[in-house]
Design an enzyme around this catalytic site. Sequence first.
Site, PDB file in Angstrom:
ATOM      1  N   GLY A 179       0.817  -1.216   0.000  1.00 57.51           N
ATOM      2  CA  GLY A 179       0.000   0.000   0.000  1.00 57.51           C
ATOM      3  C   GLY A 179       0.837   1.246   0.000  1.00 57.51           C
ATOM      4  O   GLY A 179       1.631   1.502  -0.905  1.00 57.51           O
ATOM      5  N   ASP A 236      -3.500  -7.935  -1.572  1.00 59.42           N
ATOM      6  CA  ASP A 236      -3.897  -9.157  -2.263  1.00 59.42           C
ATOM      7  C   ASP A 236      -2.712  -9.844  -2.937  1.00 59.42           C
ATOM      8  O   ASP A 236      -2.627 -11.076  -2.944  1.00 59.42           O
ATOM      9  CB  ASP A 236      -4.974  -8.838  -3.302  1.00 59.42           C
ATOM     10  CG  ASP A 236      -6.265  -8.335  -2.671  1.00 59.42           C
ATOM     11  OD1 ASP A 236      -6.498  -8.642  -1.478  1.00 59.42           O
ATOM     12  OD2 ASP A 236      -7.027  -7.627  -3.351  1.00 59.42           O
ATOM     13  N   GLY A 237      -1.810  -9.052  -3.528  1.00 57.19           N
ATOM     14  CA  GLY A 237      -0.648  -9.632  -4.190  1.00 57.19           C
ATOM     15  C   GLY A 237       0.269 -10.345  -3.211  1.00 57.19           C
ATOM     16  O   GLY A 237       0.826 -11.403  -3.514  1.00 57.19           O
ATOM     17  N   PHE A 238       0.438  -9.782  -2.028  1.00 50.99           N
ATOM     18  CA  PHE A 238       1.287 -10.402  -1.011  1.00 50.99           C
ATOM     19  C   PHE A 238       0.648 -11.694  -0.506  1.00 50.99           C
ATOM     20  O   PHE A 238       1.340 -12.704  -0.301  1.00 50.99           O
ATOM     21  CB  PHE A 238       1.496  -9.426   0.141  1.00 50.99           C
ATOM     22  CG  PHE A 238       2.495  -9.872   1.163  1.00 50.99           C
ATOM     23  CD1 PHE A 238       3.808 -10.118   0.814  1.00 50.99           C
ATOM     24  CD2 PHE A 238       2.125 -10.037   2.487  1.00 50.99           C
ATOM     25  CE1 PHE A 238       4.738 -10.528   1.758  1.00 50.99           C
ATOM     26  CE2 PHE A 238       3.038 -10.446   3.445  1.00 50.99           C
ATOM     27  CZ  PHE A 238       4.349 -10.693   3.076  1.00 50.99           C
ATOM     28  N   PHE A 239      -0.665 -11.683  -0.323  1.00 47.11           N
ATOM     29  CA  PHE A 239      -1.374 -12.901   0.056  1.00 47.11           C
ATOM     30  C   PHE A 239      -1.194 -13.969  -1.011  1.00 47.11           C
ATOM     31  O   PHE A 239      -1.022 -15.156  -0.707  1.00 47.11           O
ATOM     32  CB  PHE A 239      -2.861 -12.595   0.262  1.00 47.11           C
ATOM     33  CG  PHE A 239      -3.676 -13.791   0.676  1.00 47.11           C
ATOM     34  CD1 PHE A 239      -3.704 -14.201   2.000  1.00 47.11           C
ATOM     35  CD2 PHE A 239      -4.413 -14.500  -0.253  1.00 47.11           C
ATOM     36  CE1 PHE A 239      -4.455 -15.302   2.393  1.00 47.11           C
ATOM     37  CE2 PHE A 239      -5.167 -15.601   0.125  1.00 47.11           C
ATOM     38  CZ  PHE A 239      -5.187 -16.003   1.452  1.00 47.11           C
ATOM     39  N   ASN A 240      -1.195 -13.544  -2.285  1.00 47.70           N
ATOM     40  CA  ASN A 240      -1.009 -14.474  -3.386  1.00 47.70           C
ATOM     41  C   ASN A 240       0.360 -15.140  -3.322  1.00 47.70           C
ATOM     42  O   ASN A 240       0.507 -16.326  -3.643  1.00 47.70           O
ATOM     43  CB  ASN A 240      -1.186 -13.737  -4.720  1.00 47.70           C
ATOM     44  CG  ASN A 240      -1.055 -14.641  -5.917  1.00 47.70           C
ATOM     45  OD1 ASN A 240       0.041 -14.854  -6.428  1.00 47.70           O
ATOM     46  ND2 ASN A 240      -2.168 -15.176  -6.370  1.00 47.70           N
TER      47      ASN A 240
END
Length: 607
Positions: A179, A236-240
């Site tokens: 972020g 979301d990208g980090f969770f991915n």
Amino acid sequence: MDRNGDLIMTDDGSQTNIQYLGGDEQPPILTSTFFLDHVGEVFLTLKPDGLSWKLMESLCNDQVDRSTCLGIPILSKHDTSIKISDVYAVEFIDWGLVHDTLLTNPGFLLGHASEMYRFTVHGVARSKSQSSLWAPVVYTFGHVDKQTCQTWVNKINSFLRLETDRPKSLLVYVNPGSGKGNGCRTWESVAPIFSQAKVKTKVIVTERAGHAFEAMASITNLELNMYDGVVAVGGDGFFNEILNGILLTRHRAPYPPSPPNDDPTVQNESDVLLHDPTVTIVDSTVSNDDESPLLKRSKLNESQAISLNLDSEMSFPNERFRFGLIPSGSTDAIVMCTTGVRDPMTSALQIILGKRVCLDIVQVVRWDKSHASKNEPHVRYAASFAGYGFYGDVITESEKYRWMGPKRYDYAGTKVFLRHRSYEAKVAYMKAESEKTNVGANARRIKAFWGLSKESERVACRAKCDICNDASAGQQIEKPDPKQESNWVSVKGRFLSIGAAVISCRNEKAPDGLVAEAHLSDGFLHLVLIKECPRAFYLWHLTQLARKGGTPLNFDFVEHHKTTTFTFTSSGEESVWNVDGEILQAQKLSAQVFRGLISLFASGPET
């Protein structure tokens, strides 16, 4: 007197009496008078399902109106309570001040403070205006007798120990650059409640892109099983990254069918290939600068992967191991869809209380032509969305302006919209029995524009959703035979965008999401095809997407299909795929959804 019944402890002045009830009564109950900090003297009751208290109105004698004392309005008698399921900690805090405060006229407090023994109850309060928003709440109770306080603490803790779904040990990855670069501050703001709840956390702050992926791909199953779950503090990208690091080395399943080959020399073996996590790992040979770091990082050799998977069982779906996400990204669509709000504290509280929802996961397979003229698969997983065309161009363009923070998506989106570029492609999807065709889109669009119709068929996913819970988690939707051509529908043409939504993808830019009726765990993908159209029409679609209650799918140039599997082949000029905010280049691609493949620490959006 039967001493096998329930225990009641009552206060009678300075003495404590113990009574025993018959076996027909409820489980153990404690009752006593306490001073509740900033409230006054209360009569406190503990039952197996929670605490409740009533304000003691002893400030005025019986001859005086209970609503006033010496003509001054006082608190009327009221009931207050908190469920054990909403309590995450109780602790004895020894001798100190308890404020006996009486609220009188607005803005005027009357009362005094007394010293006594105290214990605190830490719990959760839900916002009255927004039920999905949670906040920590603390109640401090005081009593002159130390043993009374300790007895209550011990009894409440005994009930908390019965909440077996709550995590005891978590692995936490923090992305400091997510972020606006608030990842570390976000974790610091919620870390104290994990300590209060006695949840052990091993915290790792990532040092580079792909760090979390590498760590999760290389961690042994024996070590991973020491934790009740893994928590991502980021977007979301980090969770991915974390999702792929775990699933790529542990999830075994047949690949989805590959796209049909126009070149007869290329062999298609997708019908017999099995995704084997000991063999098929992400490609380490990719060197394109626009490629995701997940596809650049080191490749595990076969012996390493086998050792990871044989030392201790770790398979998915997994009843015990859960994923957690504390939002600190640019859009945080996954958190918005699974908790209802984009709030780190709400997510943290749902984690420590052990909330659980099952989540569909899509397996995305890029097919590359090998030297032996075979389609070689390279696998990715996504929890929210995979998009091509407009979505891929925006994520690619936004990478040039990462220094702008989340605003880069608005800037990049405007540039890509003005280009209005379309791409030639062929999409084939498997029919689903429950699919509703997009018939009469033009008529519905006109009615919706004038407010003449409502999308009554929308059934949004909510906490304890009937659609998601109509079968046991992980039970797959029965799929038609992929070898039968009659089970497939093909669409070929020029597309502004192609989107595959696993969940509704709600976010601050699209309050209802891309597909408002998408569910967390129903076993379906929502395939949205935006055909080439005038820029003004596409703007109309985007405007509907950004509006609460909008109808972005009710256009003649928009096709919406529920499916379990689809394939994609591009021709001519190519875009890239946006997979959960990460870039994936693929000329040929196929995808399939796995129902309830993972469990998430979340409760679902409240109604």
